[in-house]
Scaffold this motif. Structure first.
Motif, PDB file in Angstrom:
ATOM      1  N   ILE A 181       5.724  -6.059   4.735  1.00  0.00           N
ATOM      2  CA  ILE A 181       5.360  -5.811   3.205  1.00  0.00           C
ATOM      3  C   ILE A 181       5.598  -6.244   1.939  1.00  0.00           C
ATOM      4  CG2 ILE A 181       5.371  -2.972   4.159  1.00  0.00           C
ATOM      5  CD1 ILE A 181       8.092  -2.515   2.323  1.00  0.00           C
ATOM      6  N   GLY A 182       6.717  -7.173   2.015  1.00  0.00           N
ATOM      7  CA  GLY A 182       7.482  -8.916   1.348  1.00  0.00           C
ATOM      8  C   GLY A 182       6.137  -9.900   1.152  1.00  0.00           C
ATOM      9  N   THR A 183       4.955  -9.452   2.617  1.00  0.00           N
ATOM     10  CA  THR A 183       4.183 -10.640   2.227  1.00  0.00           C
ATOM     11  C   THR A 183       2.801  -9.949   1.300  1.00  0.00           C
ATOM     12  OG1 THR A 183       3.023  -9.566   4.534  1.00  0.00           O
ATOM     13  CG2 THR A 183       4.528 -11.819   4.617  1.00  0.00           C
ATOM     14  N   ILE A 184       3.121  -9.180   0.883  1.00  0.00           N
ATOM     15  CA  ILE A 184       1.580  -7.897   0.346  1.00  0.00           C
ATOM     16  C   ILE A 184       2.265  -7.537  -1.186  1.00  0.00           C
ATOM     17  CG2 ILE A 184      -0.271  -6.027   0.513  1.00  0.00           C
ATOM     18  CD1 ILE A 184       0.725  -6.019   3.037  1.00  0.00           C
ATOM     19  N   LEU A 185       3.552  -6.907  -1.648  1.00  0.00           N
ATOM     20  CA  LEU A 185       3.837  -6.302  -2.267  1.00  0.00           C
ATOM     21  C   LEU A 185       4.756  -7.599  -3.692  1.00  0.00           C
ATOM     22  CD1 LEU A 185       6.243  -3.235  -1.083  1.00  0.00           C
ATOM     23  CD2 LEU A 185       3.516  -3.072  -2.204  1.00  0.00           C
TER      24      LEU A 185
END
Length: 481
Positions: A190-194
């Motif tokens: 999710i760090g690649t999205i948020l």
């Protein structure tokens, strides 16, 4: 002095005899009825474990935060590489401080109280990161989340081991490692999205669940018994085992064991190294050395760089590694109470040696320009075998055994020492990895393979099997050896 030793030997003999007899009775099948009657009443144990491992997930979220956010944080706050490196590495410093204080805090305010302290510190840390406008606030927040990690790394497996019956203890304690892996993997994905600030706020979700859940679950019965809270002890044990289950035998065994331990002098930190506690310390600390000095943190922190240097896609390799780690850790949790702790450790360490050798061969071939087309697949196979083998046993089982082997009167100090050694090893391994790879890429993996081979020898010769025994029986057997 001789009189004192005679008294302590007599007390330890009082501890061993009834518990070793209880173990014999268990082997002869005399405990079958009570074990059978407790089946189907485990929902509170499962729920309490779920609440506790929210702390393990928080651990993973803290550890996985820096990897996907590096470029965004450096760009937004104009940080140099050196400043971001401090941000990334200061987490381990905080964890070491947390490890030192974890045992005394858990002994003083209880296992639930220690989890509340850790949750509060992690909350402050995430908020500091979210509102950060420069390197100082980032570092303070990262240091705070590291402290919370160090505290969680001790108190969660100890709490689970102290509430679980012997037939579930291994599997439930292994969920600690599974949730750490899940937290790391989810943070990476999710760090690649948020944005990096939004990702920091997601770290508050497991904390909120943990804090709410702590109001609904009982405290560790063994801690309550140790602190003399007899009514609360019986109520907590009854709540965990089920209202219709007869807990008299288990309660009497726990209380007798703790009462006898109270006759011994209160140990200082240095007294951990005396003969009567030495085997527990050697096992607990030795397994942490085997876990960390075999190279796991260096390889995990720099997985992308390793794949790139071998000529393989960094993103594909890292995602494969993250998924493999979660799946294999889950399988290990399912088998630990069937196969036993020792077999899993031996299979795991053997796989680590083989994985290191395959990676060493791949980098040797690359350095000497031999069969270069085979280097990427050989290196990836070696790294994935290493990660899978570590997740199968060496990742979780040392924490399980650490939570089992220390008597209640030294559990705080002994557990703090083992956790501190673990975090020091994590820091040392991650700090030296790049230097070792610069010296010799294949030599680095040969070194790690040799350390893992020594771990096999250590497990075979020193580590006992703890499957199917109560905590009191395990500790009595270790003292009797």
């Amino acid at each position: 002095m001789a009189i004192k030793e005679d008294v302590e030997s007599s007390v330890q003999e009082q501890i061993r005899k009834p518990l070793m007899q209880g173990e014999k009775n268990l082997a002869d099948g005399e405990d079958g009825s009570s074990q059978k009657s407790s089946q189907g009443h485990h929902w509170m144990i499962y729920f309490s474990t779920f609440v506790a491992v929210c702390g393990s997930y928080e651990f993973g979220a803290c550890a996985g935060y820096s990897s996907p956010t590096q470029s965004a944080i450096r760009q937004d706050l104009s940080l140099s590489l050196a400043e971001y490196s401090v941000f990334g590495s200061i987490l381990t410093i905080g964890a070491m401080v947390g490890a030192i204080t974890s045992g005394p805090i858990a002994d003083f305010v209880g296992r639930k109280g220690a989890m509340r302290v850790s949750a509060a510190v992690c909350t402050a840390g995430w908020l500091a990161i979210y509102f950060a406008e420069g390197a100082l606030a980032l570092d303070i927040g990262r240091l705070a989340t590291g402290y919370g990690m160090g505290l969680f790394s001790y108190v969660v497996p100890v709490f689970i081991a102290e509430i679980a019956p012997k037939d579930l203890r291994g599997a439930l304690t292994t969920i600690n490692q599974f949730m750490i892996c899940a937290g790391v993997s989810v943070a990476f994905i999710i760090g690649t999205i948020l944005t990096w600030r939004a990702l920091a706020l997601t770290g508050l979700i497991p904390i909120a669940i943990l804090l709410l859940g702590l109001f609904l679950i009982p405290e560790s019965p063994r801690w309550l018994a140790k602190t003399g809270q007899e009514k609360e002890f019986e109520a907590a044990l009854q709540k965990l085992r089920g209202k219709d289950v007869d807990i008299s035998q288990e309660a009497a065994e726990i209380q007798d064991y703790i009462a006898t331990l109270e006759l011994l002098p209160k140990p200082t930190f240095l007294e951990l190294f005396q003969r009567r506690y030495s085997r527990s310390v050697i096992i607990g600390v030795g397994l942490m050395v085997c876990q960390q000095f075999g190279g796991i943190n260096g390889i995990c922190f720099y997985t992308g760089e390793i794949f790139e240097s071998a000529g393989f896609s960094s993103s594909v390799g890292t995602i494969t590694y993250a998924c493999l780690q979660v799946v294999v850790t889950g399988l290990g949790a399912a088998f630990i109470d069937r196969a036993g702790r020792k077999p899993l450790l031996l299979v795991s360490a053997s796989g680590l040696v083989l994985g290191c050798m395959l990676a060493a061969i791949a980098f040797y071939m690359k350095a000497h320009e031999l069969a270069l087309q085979a280097v990427p697949i050989l290196a990836v196979t070696g790294i994935l075998l290493y990660i899978g083998s570590f997740s199968a046993g060496m990742g979780a089982v040392p924490w399980v055994v650490m939570s089992e082997i220390f008597p209640i009167n030294i559990k705080g100090r002994g557990g703090s020492l083992a956790t501190l050694v673990n975090w020091f090893g994590a820091w040392l391994c991650s700090y030296t990895f790049n230097f070792l790879m610069s010296w010799s890429s294949y030599g680095t993996f040969i070194l790690y393979g040799a350390i893992n081979a020594l771990a096999i020898v250590f497990v075979v010769t020193v580590v006992p099997e703890t499957k199917g025994r109560t905590l009191e029986q395990i500790q009595a057997a270790i003292n009797a050896a």
